[in-house]
Design an enzyme around this catalytic site. Sequence first.
Site, PDB file in Angstrom:
ATOM      1  CG  ASP A  93     -87.156  17.433  95.749  1.00  0.00           C
ATOM      2  OD1 ASP A  93     -87.457  18.513  95.227  1.00  0.00           O
ATOM      3  OD2 ASP A  93     -85.822  17.183  95.110  1.00  0.00           O
ATOM      4  CG  ASP A 115     -93.701  17.618  90.219  1.00  0.00           C
ATOM      5  OD1 ASP A 115     -94.429  18.249  89.477  1.00  0.00           O
ATOM      6  OD2 ASP A 115     -92.504  17.400  90.049  1.00  0.00           O
ATOM      7  CB  ILE A 276     -78.330  23.161  95.298  1.00  0.00           C
ATOM      8  CG1 ILE A 276     -78.551  24.589  94.559  1.00  0.00           C
ATOM      9  CG2 ILE A 276     -76.777  22.534  94.646  1.00  0.00           C
ATOM     10  CD1 ILE A 276     -77.586  25.545  95.226  1.00  0.00           C
TER      11      ILE A 276
HETATM   12  P1  13P Z   1     -80.164  20.036  90.184  1.00  0.00           P
HETATM   13  O1  13P Z   1     -80.320  18.789  89.559  1.00  0.00           O
HETATM   14  O2  13P Z   1     -80.000  21.179  89.387  1.00  0.00           O
HETATM   15  O3  13P Z   1     -79.320  19.926  91.493  1.00  0.00           O
HETATM   16  O4  13P Z   1     -81.715  20.421  90.963  1.00  0.00           O
HETATM   17  C1  13P Z   1     -82.208  19.593  91.951  1.00  0.00           C
HETATM   18  C2  13P Z   1     -83.498  19.837  92.408  1.00  0.00           C
HETATM   19  O5  13P Z   1     -84.226  20.258  91.627  1.00  0.00           O
HETATM   20  C3  13P Z   1     -84.083  19.069  93.559  1.00  0.00           C
HETATM   21  O6  13P Z   1     -85.534  19.180  93.337  1.00  0.00           O
HETATM   22  O1  G3H Z   2     -84.998  17.029  91.371  1.00  0.00           O
HETATM   23  C1  G3H Z   2     -84.354  15.610  91.884  1.00  0.00           C
HETATM   24  C2  G3H Z   2     -83.466  15.568  92.769  1.00  0.00           C
HETATM   25  O2  G3H Z   2     -82.212  15.850  92.258  1.00  0.00           O
HETATM   26  C3  G3H Z   2     -83.645  14.410  93.396  1.00  0.00           C
HETATM   27  O3  G3H Z   2     -83.090  13.082  92.404  1.00  0.00           O
HETATM   28  O4  G3H Z   2     -84.736  11.539  92.706  1.00  0.00           O
HETATM   29  O5  G3H Z   2     -82.452  10.923  92.051  1.00  0.00           O
HETATM   30  O6  G3H Z   2     -82.922  11.575  94.536  1.00  0.00           O
HETATM   31  P1  G3H Z   2     -83.279  11.552  93.070  1.00  0.00           P
HETATM   32 ZN    ZN Z   3     -86.516  19.518  91.304  1.00  0.00          ZN
END
Ligand code: 13P
Ligand code: G3H
Ligand code: ZN
Length: 330
Positions: A93, A115, A276
Amino acid sequence: MTHYKELGLVNSKELFRKAMEGKYAIPAFNFNNLEQLQAIIGACVETKSPVLLQVSSGARKYANQTLLKHLAKGAVDYARELGYPIPIVLHLDHGDTFELCKSCIESGFSSVMIDGSHLPYDKNAELTRQVVEYAHKYDVSVEGELGVLAGIEDEVSSAVTHYTRPEEVEDFVKKTGVDSLAISIGTSHGANKFKPEQCTRNADGVLVPPPLRFDILEEVERRIPGFPIVLHGASSVPPDLVKIINSNGGKLKDAVGIPEDQLRRAAASAVCKINIDSDGRLAMTAAVRKVFVDSPAEFDPRKYLGPARDQLKALYKHKIVNVLGSANKA
Ligand code: 13P
Ligand code: G3H
Ligand code: ZN
């Protein structure tokens, strides 16, 4: 190098193709510990939903990449043991560098997000192209992003939203070869997605955020028909969870998320993946705070992490069945 197929994982290509055809979205749930993983796999097996297990760079540092690899393999085996081998994607992510994406691919990730949304357009396209060239050699899927979401994550933060410019998406997808595209249509990261002054209040005094920009989504769909779109920042920040947290010593002020009916509408469009994380954090925190207040003598972590896991699993089942529509699609 550990290839994801050795771990029993899949990439996201076929899952997104089916989600597009079936008008639903695959859940992308973030995790960094055992209880979260148990909740995700338990919920997805019981609802027969495919899933993307999402790991941010902060989560990777927190949990350790070697442990994560084994946890992902464990998730595959655990689903089988629970009686239904669902398709599982291990996804990075918000990857912010080529090196991080490469390192994740080498340690068993089947999908990565690069990203570059904070970079100028050409730099974003160049970096994304570089990751795609490497990832596709190993049949790993790549998610890119155009437009900037407001909110704060570990590595990336922005005070304001920059909506995706639909006139850029065709060129970006062609130039980079990405497999899916995250866009910005008014969602935002975290539990405070909007300032109170951006919202109205309903009859119960609950803050109602401005609606998502479905006009932008529709224009993106028109320009790149059939291309998988991703929605980040899609937590709904359920008021009942905020209430439990705040009535058990928490201090969450003006927490507001994306209404679930809007996410349902998005899931029926070209949006194939919905991220999410914050809602899960709220579910766990609510359960833990309640145990600490109700049973102050407890000090066995299983006595508070167990309820947190149960609350999380119930939340994920709700999302899958009532919001994303991915139940029985595994
Ligand atoms: P939320 O903070 O709305 O759960 O979004 C999570 C997200 O986009 C992780 O990449
Ligand atoms: O969009 C991001 C996610 O909620 C991950 O958050 O970088 O605090 O692990 P984090
Ligand atoms: Zn995100």
